[in-house]
Write an enzyme that holds these catalytic residues in place. Structure first.
Site, PDB file in Angstrom:
ATOM      1  CD  GLU A  71      -3.035   1.212   2.122  1.00  0.00           C
ATOM      2  OE1 GLU A  71      -3.613   2.272   2.397  1.00  0.00           O
ATOM      3  OE2 GLU A  71      -3.381   0.102   2.568  1.00  0.00           O
ATOM      4  CD  GLU A  96       2.091   8.177   4.869  1.00  0.00           C
ATOM      5  OE1 GLU A  96       2.491   9.332   4.622  1.00  0.00           O
ATOM      6  OE2 GLU A  96       1.079   7.670   4.348  1.00  0.00           O
ATOM      7  CG  ASP A 123       9.358   9.078  -3.235  1.00  0.00           C
ATOM      8  OD1 ASP A 123       8.128   9.040  -3.366  1.00  0.00           O
ATOM      9  OD2 ASP A 123      10.142   9.326  -4.178  1.00  0.00           O
ATOM     10  CG  ASP A 146      -2.271  15.889  -2.196  1.00  0.00           C
ATOM     11  OD1 ASP A 146      -3.194  16.462  -2.821  1.00  0.00           O
ATOM     12  OD2 ASP A 146      -1.460  16.487  -1.477  1.00  0.00           O
ATOM     13  CG  ASP A 182     -12.393  11.737  -1.122  1.00  0.00           C
ATOM     14  OD1 ASP A 182     -11.285  11.794  -1.687  1.00  0.00           O
ATOM     15  OD2 ASP A 182     -12.631  12.341  -0.067  1.00  0.00           O
ATOM     16  CB  THR A 219     -11.934   5.089   6.474  1.00  0.00           C
ATOM     17  OG1 THR A 219     -12.466   5.998   5.495  1.00  0.00           O
ATOM     18  CG2 THR A 219     -10.864   4.228   5.814  1.00  0.00           C
ATOM     19  CG  PHE A 221     -12.410  10.594   5.200  1.00  0.00           C
ATOM     20  CD1 PHE A 221     -12.485  11.968   5.351  1.00  0.00           C
ATOM     21  CD2 PHE A 221     -12.253  10.076   3.924  1.00  0.00           C
ATOM     22  CE1 PHE A 221     -12.401  12.808   4.247  1.00  0.00           C
ATOM     23  CE2 PHE A 221     -12.179  10.905   2.824  1.00  0.00           C
ATOM     24  CZ  PHE A 221     -12.255  12.274   2.990  1.00  0.00           C
ATOM     25  CD  GLU A 222     -14.962   4.599   1.606  1.00  0.00           C
ATOM     26  OE1 GLU A 222     -15.495   4.056   0.623  1.00  0.00           O
ATOM     27  OE2 GLU A 222     -13.912   4.175   2.138  1.00  0.00           O
TER      28      GLU A 222
END
Length: 241
Positions: A71, A96, A123, A146, A182, A219, A221-222
């Site tokens: 991921e 991450e 990265d 992003d 999203d 999530t 948030f979702e």
């Protein structure tokens, strides 16, 4: 970039000088909580992966030959930890750059007692190039990257033809690149890039988006977004050659 500029850049790299290059993210350090810092200190020796160590031997890293899910940009890591906990038959690698997110992920992973997760704090582009062997990954996940929503910043979006081609070689034949966003405009951008990418086929029956698969946790948030009527788009493309 001119040939002379390329030569100067390469010479500087060989001399160990720091070179600022374009990246697909903005690194926001933030401040570590005590729990996050403690988790990094405790768990990094067993769960941390170092870019500087070069190419991974995944069987050695995990102690088995299970399929590997990677991921990119896991944020605070809650969904990644949940996936690893729910699928002990799979191995997971998270990449991450946000150190508090790394700490939070390691803290949750430690509390969950999972052993099938490893973490890069680096990265993703460089991790793919230097640490991941060809044909070694079953699934690459990119969830809610992003969006760089301003048009003049679209070139900073990580889903670009060159990046897709670089990760294609790391996927097994039959492996999947799974994206979710999203931002409808970014979903359209992802779809356009993937539809023109060679050696991939869309797993969508309608040749666009797929319903959220059960393997991707929903999530908070979702869930909030759904209540507010916001859309989320999942794309899954399979490497066929």
């Amino acid at each position: 970039m001119s040939d002379s500029s390329n030569d100067n850049l390469e010479q500087a790299k060989q001399e160990g000088k720091y070179i600022r290059t374009i990246r697909s993210f903005v690194k926001r350090e933030g401040r570590l909580t005590k729990g996050q810092a403690a988790a990094i200190e405790k768990c990094w020796p067993t769960m941390g992966l170092e870019h500087q160590n070069g190419m991974l031997d995944l069987a050695q890293v995990f102690g088995n030959d299970n399929d590997v899910v990677l991921e990119i940009g896991f944020g605070m890591g809650k969904s990644l930890v949940e996936m690893a906990k729910n699928a002990p038959h799979l191995n997971f690698i998270g990449v991450e750059v946000h150190r508090p997110g790394v700490g939070a992920c390691l803290m949750d992973a430690d509390e969950a007692g999972i052993s099938n997760l490893r973490i890069f704090e680096h990265d993703a582009v460089e991790v793919f190039a230097d640490c991941i062997a060809e044909g070694s990954i079953t699934t690459v996940q990119l969830f809610f990257p992003d969006p760089w929503h301003k048009k003049r910043h679209h070139k900073r979006r990580i889903v670009q033809p060159a990046f897709v081609e670089s990760l294609r070689s790391k996927l097994k034949i039959g492996g999947v690149f799974h994206m979710a966003t999203d931002w409808e405009n970014y979903a359209e951008h992802m779809l356009e890039v993937m539809q023109t990418a060679k050696h991939f086929t869309n797993q969508s029956q309608t040749n666009d988006y797929v319903p959220r698969p059960d393997l991707r946790p929903l999530t908070k948030f979702e869930q909030r977004g759904h209540r507010l009527g916001h859309g989320v788009w999942d794309l899954m493309f399979e490497r066929i050659s």
